[in-house]
Design a protein around this motif. Structure first.
Motif, PDB file in Angstrom:
ATOM      1  N   ASP A  74      -6.727  -9.827 -16.197  1.00  0.00           N
ATOM      2  CA  ASP A  74      -6.652 -10.367 -14.677  1.00  0.00           C
ATOM      3  C   ASP A  74      -5.608  -9.695 -14.060  1.00  0.00           C
ATOM      4  OD1 ASP A  74      -8.645 -11.967 -15.201  1.00  0.00           O
ATOM      5  OD2 ASP A  74      -7.246 -13.812 -16.004  1.00  0.00           O
ATOM      6  N   SER A  75      -4.371  -9.489 -14.626  1.00  0.00           N
ATOM      7  CA  SER A  75      -3.267  -8.845 -14.239  1.00  0.00           C
ATOM      8  C   SER A  75      -3.712  -7.312 -13.620  1.00  0.00           C
ATOM      9  CB  SER A  75      -2.091  -8.853 -14.755  1.00  0.00           C
ATOM     10  OG  SER A  75      -2.084  -8.180 -15.977  1.00  0.00           O
ATOM     11  N   LEU A  76      -4.528  -6.730 -14.483  1.00  0.00           N
ATOM     12  CA  LEU A  76      -5.005  -5.411 -14.093  1.00  0.00           C
ATOM     13  C   LEU A  76      -5.850  -5.481 -12.730  1.00  0.00           C
ATOM     14  CD1 LEU A  76      -5.501  -3.359 -17.451  1.00  0.00           C
ATOM     15  CD2 LEU A  76      -3.759  -2.974 -15.786  1.00  0.00           C
ATOM     16  N   ASN A  77      -6.533  -6.356 -12.688  1.00  0.00           N
ATOM     17  CA  ASN A  77      -7.668  -6.657 -11.564  1.00  0.00           C
ATOM     18  C   ASN A  77      -6.860  -6.629 -10.236  1.00  0.00           C
ATOM     19  OD1 ASN A  77      -9.838  -6.522 -13.344  1.00  0.00           O
ATOM     20  ND2 ASN A  77     -10.087  -8.939 -13.357  1.00  0.00           N
ATOM     21  N   SER A  78      -5.747  -7.201 -10.263  1.00  0.00           N
ATOM     22  CA  SER A  78      -4.830  -7.309  -9.151  1.00  0.00           C
ATOM     23  C   SER A  78      -4.455  -5.917  -8.699  1.00  0.00           C
ATOM     24  CB  SER A  78      -3.663  -8.356  -9.096  1.00  0.00           C
ATOM     25  OG  SER A  78      -2.774  -8.088  -9.926  1.00  0.00           O
ATOM     26  N   VAL A  79      -3.763  -5.251  -9.857  1.00  0.00           N
ATOM     27  CA  VAL A  79      -3.350  -3.887  -9.618  1.00  0.00           C
ATOM     28  C   VAL A  79      -4.511  -2.920  -9.143  1.00  0.00           C
ATOM     29  CG1 VAL A  79      -2.709  -1.630 -10.927  1.00  0.00           C
ATOM     30  CG2 VAL A  79      -1.759  -3.845 -11.464  1.00  0.00           C
ATOM     31  N   PHE A  80      -5.714  -3.143  -9.614  1.00  0.00           N
ATOM     32  CA  PHE A  80      -7.062  -2.249  -9.132  1.00  0.00           C
ATOM     33  C   PHE A  80      -7.320  -2.834  -7.773  1.00  0.00           C
ATOM     34  CE2 PHE A  80      -7.874  -1.702 -13.946  1.00  0.00           C
ATOM     35  CZ  PHE A  80      -7.839  -0.250 -13.772  1.00  0.00           C
ATOM     36  N   ALA A  81      -7.119  -3.949  -7.325  1.00  0.00           N
ATOM     37  CA  ALA A  81      -7.422  -4.512  -6.195  1.00  0.00           C
ATOM     38  C   ALA A  81      -6.410  -3.686  -5.066  1.00  0.00           C
ATOM     39  CB  ALA A  81      -7.446  -5.789  -6.049  1.00  0.00           C
ATOM     40  N   ALA A  82      -5.147  -3.672  -5.463  1.00  0.00           N
ATOM     41  CA  ALA A  82      -4.228  -3.021  -4.805  1.00  0.00           C
ATOM     42  C   ALA A  82      -4.382  -1.370  -4.644  1.00  0.00           C
ATOM     43  CB  ALA A  82      -2.659  -3.270  -5.322  1.00  0.00           C
ATOM     44  N   ALA A  83      -4.758  -0.766  -5.529  1.00  0.00           N
ATOM     45  CA  ALA A  83      -5.172   0.595  -5.683  1.00  0.00           C
ATOM     46  C   ALA A  83      -6.231   0.717  -4.575  1.00  0.00           C
ATOM     47  CB  ALA A  83      -5.476   0.919  -6.904  1.00  0.00           C
ATOM     48  N   GLN A  84      -7.327  -0.136  -4.617  1.00  0.00           N
ATOM     49  CA  GLN A  84      -8.431   0.044  -3.631  1.00  0.00           C
ATOM     50  C   GLN A  84      -7.833  -0.183  -2.210  1.00  0.00           C
ATOM     51  OE1 GLN A  84     -11.433  -2.684  -4.245  1.00  0.00           O
ATOM     52  NE2 GLN A  84     -13.148  -1.714  -3.116  1.00  0.00           N
ATOM     53  N   ASP A  85      -6.983  -1.121  -1.980  1.00  0.00           N
ATOM     54  CA  ASP A  85      -6.449  -1.288  -0.654  1.00  0.00           C
ATOM     55  C   ASP A  85      -5.660  -0.068  -0.205  1.00  0.00           C
ATOM     56  OD1 ASP A  85      -7.685  -3.757  -0.592  1.00  0.00           O
ATOM     57  OD2 ASP A  85      -6.087  -4.907  -0.997  1.00  0.00           O
ATOM     58  N   LEU A  86      -5.043   0.397  -1.108  1.00  0.00           N
ATOM     59  CA  LEU A  86      -4.161   1.531  -0.950  1.00  0.00           C
ATOM     60  C   LEU A  86      -5.049   2.946  -0.370  1.00  0.00           C
ATOM     61  CD1 LEU A  86      -1.456   2.822  -0.728  1.00  0.00           C
ATOM     62  CD2 LEU A  86      -1.437   3.667  -3.034  1.00  0.00           C
ATOM     63  N   GLY A  87      -6.275   2.986  -1.541  1.00  0.00           N
ATOM     64  CA  GLY A  87      -7.136   4.041  -1.083  1.00  0.00           C
ATOM     65  C   GLY A  87      -7.886   3.817   0.349  1.00  0.00           C
ATOM     66  N   VAL A  88      -8.325   2.713   0.732  1.00  0.00           N
ATOM     67  CA  VAL A  88      -8.596   2.038   2.124  1.00  0.00           C
ATOM     68  C   VAL A  88      -7.831   2.580   3.132  1.00  0.00           C
ATOM     69  CG1 VAL A  88      -9.609   0.423   3.515  1.00  0.00           C
ATOM     70  CG2 VAL A  88     -10.539   0.515   1.299  1.00  0.00           C
ATOM     71  N   THR A  89      -6.491   2.536   2.919  1.00  0.00           N
ATOM     72  CA  THR A  89      -5.406   2.486   3.931  1.00  0.00           C
ATOM     73  C   THR A  89      -5.458   4.194   4.047  1.00  0.00           C
ATOM     74  OG1 THR A  89      -4.203   0.818   3.441  1.00  0.00           O
ATOM     75  CG2 THR A  89      -2.803   2.606   4.419  1.00  0.00           C
ATOM     76  N   PHE A  90      -5.363   5.029   2.829  1.00  0.00           N
ATOM     77  CA  PHE A  90      -5.286   6.418   3.053  1.00  0.00           C
ATOM     78  C   PHE A  90      -6.549   6.949   3.752  1.00  0.00           C
ATOM     79  CE2 PHE A  90      -2.109   6.697  -0.780  1.00  0.00           C
ATOM     80  CZ  PHE A  90      -1.126   6.943   0.068  1.00  0.00           C
ATOM     81  N   GLN A  91      -7.686   6.353   3.414  1.00  0.00           N
ATOM     82  CA  GLN A  91      -8.749   6.860   4.232  1.00  0.00           C
ATOM     83  C   GLN A  91      -8.609   6.593   5.698  1.00  0.00           C
ATOM     84  OE1 GLN A  91     -12.480   4.876   2.526  1.00  0.00           O
ATOM     85  NE2 GLN A  91     -13.867   6.360   3.773  1.00  0.00           N
ATOM     86  N   ASN A  92      -8.083   5.573   6.025  1.00  0.00           N
ATOM     87  CA  ASN A  92      -7.941   5.240   7.352  1.00  0.00           C
ATOM     88  C   ASN A  92      -7.092   6.247   8.130  1.00  0.00           C
ATOM     89  OD1 ASN A  92      -9.808   3.236   7.429  1.00  0.00           O
ATOM     90  ND2 ASN A  92      -8.445   1.526   7.236  1.00  0.00           N
ATOM     91  N   MET A  93      -6.024   6.410   7.193  1.00  0.00           N
ATOM     92  CA  MET A  93      -4.830   7.238   7.828  1.00  0.00           C
ATOM     93  C   MET A  93      -5.377   8.851   7.934  1.00  0.00           C
ATOM     94  SD  MET A  93      -1.215   7.878   6.254  1.00  0.00           S
ATOM     95  CE  MET A  93      -1.390   9.044   4.974  1.00  0.00           C
ATOM     96  N   ASN A  94      -6.175   9.138   6.895  1.00  0.00           N
ATOM     97  CA  ASN A  94      -6.760  10.663   7.004  1.00  0.00           C
ATOM     98  C   ASN A  94      -7.803  10.568   8.361  1.00  0.00           C
ATOM     99  OD1 ASN A  94      -5.681  11.567   4.821  1.00  0.00           O
ATOM    100  ND2 ASN A  94      -7.119  10.995   3.402  1.00  0.00           N
ATOM    101  N   THR A  95      -8.658   9.569   8.565  1.00  0.00           N
ATOM    102  CA  THR A  95      -9.446   9.607   9.589  1.00  0.00           C
ATOM    103  C   THR A  95      -8.671   9.640  10.945  1.00  0.00           C
ATOM    104  OG1 THR A  95     -11.140   8.309   8.535  1.00  0.00           O
ATOM    105  CG2 THR A  95     -11.195   8.443  10.890  1.00  0.00           C
ATOM    106  N   SER A  96      -7.549   8.744  11.143  1.00  0.00           N
ATOM    107  CA  SER A  96      -6.704   8.929  12.259  1.00  0.00           C
ATOM    108  C   SER A  96      -6.196  10.301  12.582  1.00  0.00           C
ATOM    109  CB  SER A  96      -5.613   7.986  12.256  1.00  0.00           C
ATOM    110  OG  SER A  96      -6.100   6.614  12.094  1.00  0.00           O
ATOM    111  N   VAL A  97      -5.669  10.927  11.296  1.00  0.00           N
ATOM    112  CA  VAL A  97      -5.064  12.300  11.380  1.00  0.00           C
ATOM    113  C   VAL A  97      -6.120  13.281  11.659  1.00  0.00           C
ATOM    114  CG1 VAL A  97      -3.843  14.312   9.898  1.00  0.00           C
ATOM    115  CG2 VAL A  97      -3.037  11.774   9.675  1.00  0.00           C
TER     116      VAL A  97
END
Length: 140
Positions: A74-97
């Motif tokens: 369960d605690s790893l699930n939250s880590v993976f969810a955070a990593a997924q959010d971070l990936g989405v954020t990087f993808q949005n940032m890459n699109t903006s750049v």
């Protein structure tokens, strides 16, 4: 004839005595076998109780381990969810750049055309100036 009856009774008595003797021997052997079986069953019962206790302890440990694994999962699930959010954020940032980069590239292309035209006009002006100077020198 009477003696035949006594002999017959004696033979029957001896046969009965032998029968009783062997029956006693068989019953004693059976008693010893039953004692051995009883002892074996008691030992087996003790071993089964030991195995039951160990199995119960192992089951409790397995359940505790499964609970621990569930909590960690369960605690790893939250880590993976955070990593997924971070990936989405990087993808949005890459699109903006990329958009900014494309915009800068288009602006640079437009300005490079303007710069090229300015350089051409500058060359034309320089050429005119050079001709003017040459004419002035030839006229002097």
């Amino acid at each position: 004839m009477e003696w035949l009856m006594y002999v017959s009774i004696a033979i029957v008595a001896v046969a009965f005595a032998l029968l009783v003797f062997y029956l006693i021997k068989t019953l004693q052997s059976l008693k010893e076998t039953m004692n051995n079986v009883s002892k074996t069953v008691e030992d087996l019962q003790g071993q089964v109780e030991g195995i039951t206790n160990e199995s119960t302890n192992l089951l409790h440990k397995t359940n505790a381990l499964a609970d621990d694994l569930q909590r960690k999962s369960d605690s790893l699930n939250s880590v993976f969810a955070a990593a997924q959010d971070l990936g989405v954020t990087f993808q949005n940032m890459n699109t903006s750049v990329k958009r900014v980069s494309d915009s800068v590239s288009r602006t640079a292309d437009q300005r490079s055309e303007q710069v090229a035209k300015a350089v051409q006009w500058g060359n034309v002006a320089l050429e005119l100036w050079t001709r003017y100077k040459k004419q002035k020198e030839t006229n002097v």
